[in-house]
Design a protein around this motif. Sequence first.
Motif, short mmCIF file in Angstrom:
data_model
loop_
_atom_site.label_atom_id
_atom_site.label_comp_id
_atom_site.label_asym_id
_atom_site.label_seq_id
_atom_site.Cartn_x
_atom_site.Cartn_y
_atom_site.Cartn_z
N PRO A 267 50.51 22.30 -16.71
CA PRO A 267 51.92 22.65 -16.54
C PRO A 267 52.42 22.13 -15.18
N PRO A 268 53.46 21.32 -15.14
CA PRO A 268 53.89 20.73 -13.87
C PRO A 268 54.80 21.62 -13.04
N GLY A 269 55.18 22.79 -13.58
CA GLY A 269 56.04 23.68 -12.81
C GLY A 269 57.34 23.01 -12.42
N SER A 270 57.81 23.32 -11.23
CA SER A 270 59.15 22.88 -10.83
C SER A 270 59.25 21.39 -10.53
N THR A 271 58.12 20.67 -10.46
CA THR A 271 58.27 19.21 -10.33
C THR A 271 58.94 18.64 -11.58
N PHE A 272 58.81 19.34 -12.71
CA PHE A 272 59.46 18.90 -13.93
C PHE A 272 60.98 19.04 -13.84
N LYS A 273 61.46 19.77 -12.86
CA LYS A 273 62.91 19.90 -12.69
C LYS A 273 63.57 18.56 -12.40
N VAL A 274 62.79 17.56 -11.99
CA VAL A 274 63.33 16.20 -11.88
C VAL A 274 63.82 15.74 -13.25
N ILE A 275 63.03 16.00 -14.29
CA ILE A 275 63.40 15.61 -15.65
C ILE A 275 64.57 16.46 -16.14
N THR A 276 64.47 17.77 -15.91
CA THR A 276 65.56 18.65 -16.34
C THR A 276 66.85 18.29 -15.64
N ALA A 277 66.77 17.99 -14.34
CA ALA A 277 67.96 17.59 -13.59
C ALA A 277 68.53 16.29 -14.13
N ALA A 278 67.65 15.35 -14.51
CA ALA A 278 68.13 14.09 -15.08
C ALA A 278 68.91 14.35 -16.36
N ALA A 279 68.41 15.26 -17.20
CA ALA A 279 69.12 15.60 -18.43
C ALA A 279 70.46 16.26 -18.12
N LEU A 280 70.49 17.16 -17.14
CA LEU A 280 71.73 17.85 -16.78
C LEU A 280 72.74 16.90 -16.16
N LEU A 281 72.28 15.97 -15.31
CA LEU A 281 73.19 14.98 -14.73
C LEU A 281 73.78 14.11 -15.82
N SER A 282 72.95 13.75 -16.82
CA SER A 282 73.45 12.95 -17.94
C SER A 282 74.47 13.71 -18.77
N SER A 283 74.38 15.04 -18.76
CA SER A 283 75.31 15.86 -19.54
C SER A 283 76.67 16.00 -18.85
N GLY A 284 76.75 15.56 -17.59
CA GLY A 284 78.01 15.65 -16.88
C GLY A 284 78.01 16.56 -15.67
N LEU A 338 72.43 21.73 -22.70
CA LEU A 338 71.51 20.87 -23.45
C LEU A 338 71.20 21.49 -24.80
N ASP A 339 71.00 20.64 -25.80
CA ASP A 339 70.57 21.17 -27.08
C ASP A 339 69.04 21.08 -27.16
N GLY A 340 68.49 21.42 -28.31
CA GLY A 340 67.05 21.53 -28.44
C GLY A 340 66.29 20.23 -28.26
N SER A 341 66.96 19.08 -28.43
CA SER A 341 66.27 17.79 -28.33
C SER A 341 66.53 17.04 -27.03
N ASP A 342 67.56 17.46 -26.28
CA ASP A 342 67.95 16.69 -25.08
C ASP A 342 66.82 16.59 -24.05
N LEU A 343 66.16 17.71 -23.79
CA LEU A 343 65.13 17.70 -22.75
C LEU A 343 63.94 16.83 -23.18
N ARG A 344 63.55 16.94 -24.44
CA ARG A 344 62.43 16.12 -24.92
C ARG A 344 62.79 14.64 -24.86
#
Length: 511
Positions: A267-284, A338-344
């Motif tokens: 489990p990468p913990g909060s380092t994965f927030k880079v990916i989550t942040a990328a998805a959120l930035l893409s969402s606007g 985000l919807d269920g597929s955005d993060l993946r």
Amino acid sequence: MRRRRLIVVVGAVLAVIAAATFAVWASGGVEGSPAETAAAYFQAWEDGDVAAMSRLVDQPPADFRARHDAMSGALGVERLRLEPGEVRSTGEETAEVAFSGVRELEELGEWPFSGTLRLAVRAHAWKVLWQPDVLHPLLKDGGTVHLAEVFASPSELVTREGDKIPHNSYADAHLVPLRDDREDTEAIGWVLVAKAPGKPDQELLRAVPEAKSQKTTLARATQAAAARALDARTDAAIVAVQPSTGEILAVADRLRDNYSAFKDVFPPGSTFKVITAAALLSSGLGPGDRVPCPGTYTVPGHSVFRNDGEVARGTVSFIDAFAYSCNTTFIEQALGRLDGSDLRETAEQWGFGRPLPTGADGFCGKIEETDDPDQRAIDAIGQGTVMASPLCMASVAAAVQSGTWRSPRLVPERTARMLDGPAPDPVELDPGVVDGLRAMMRAVVDHGTAGGGGLPADLFGKTGTAEVPDGAPHAWFIGYRGDLAFCVFVRHGGSGGTAAVPIAARFLNGL
């Protein structure tokens, strides 16, 4: 030309002893002469005519042919050259001829030898008194000669500069699969060995290819700094990648229990927030947009999630929510935007779900698609179904630096493709998203969870603490500086800020 010289030599010998031969023949009825028998034997020997040789030998042993076959075929003799000397009388009915010869071996080249051919009158004819040492003096008294196959030393792995890999580099587990030990003709050598009862083996000839150097992508100074940063810490790893190329500059892997920094996922913990942040930035969502960071957040109708220590920061910029690693912010925003597929799908852009053909194998990570709000919430902060290797997270940091995700490799591209197959194509990332992530990772080091950790001032990074059921949390820190990206992972190390950041500081300050 060689046979003509042999005939000339034998002819001269015949001329010298012709009168004596005639006298012996006339008085005793002996057939032939020692010179004639010797010349015929040497000629048959050069021609490989064992049957003709056998007819000239007095009582040839039962293994006469087998011995000659073993000396020629088994040793790979391509040609035999013989140079007889003069026939010398050693008695009324005995004689001998000293000779020299050269066997040309297919694998070892020329093998010179010398011997003596002894002759005697047997049943009114000159015959060869054959013993094994006629074939070679080393065969006397039960000696044998063998051609043995040996392998050249494995390719010596060197750094990109051509230097030896630093001692105690903690990279061995990833380097061993790279050694070129394939059994091809270039890797095989040969040695000719004589054996005799009661004596040590004698090496006669050797032809073994020199060990070749095989370059890796490791940079000597970077590898040494990574290894020294882990000298005092076990069950930890550092992986460094060059963002502009994907080349692995260092791998110091001290993970216990056969875990691998390239292939095993955690489990990468909060380092994965880079990916989550990328998805959120893409969402606007913009880096400067204001977002709430409460101490706890309850998914409507579901679970309660908390920040570390339930620290509440009120309303902050998205940059600061990232810098302070606000779990509650990321969960609320991920569930709302985000919807269920955005993060993946975003994770897959950044390498998740892919093998990493480094040359020594590798795997990035995985995340499951789900519609369950609780599962989506915990995935957003790098737990739940999210798993990643340290190599994967180093490549994530590298992608932020360069703006392109590249599959990392430990050897030149052609070698990696030959060993592990083709690499995934590079992925060009959204420039606006990348710019936002750079600002957010800079804030982490400037005043966020990695602030005050003794890190270089021009560093960009992200800490991570991943809770696990089998012990203390895993500690992570990823980042980049110039054309160097890295991941520090401490298995069951505790907090990323207190366990992984100091190791990163030792590594970076040691460069």
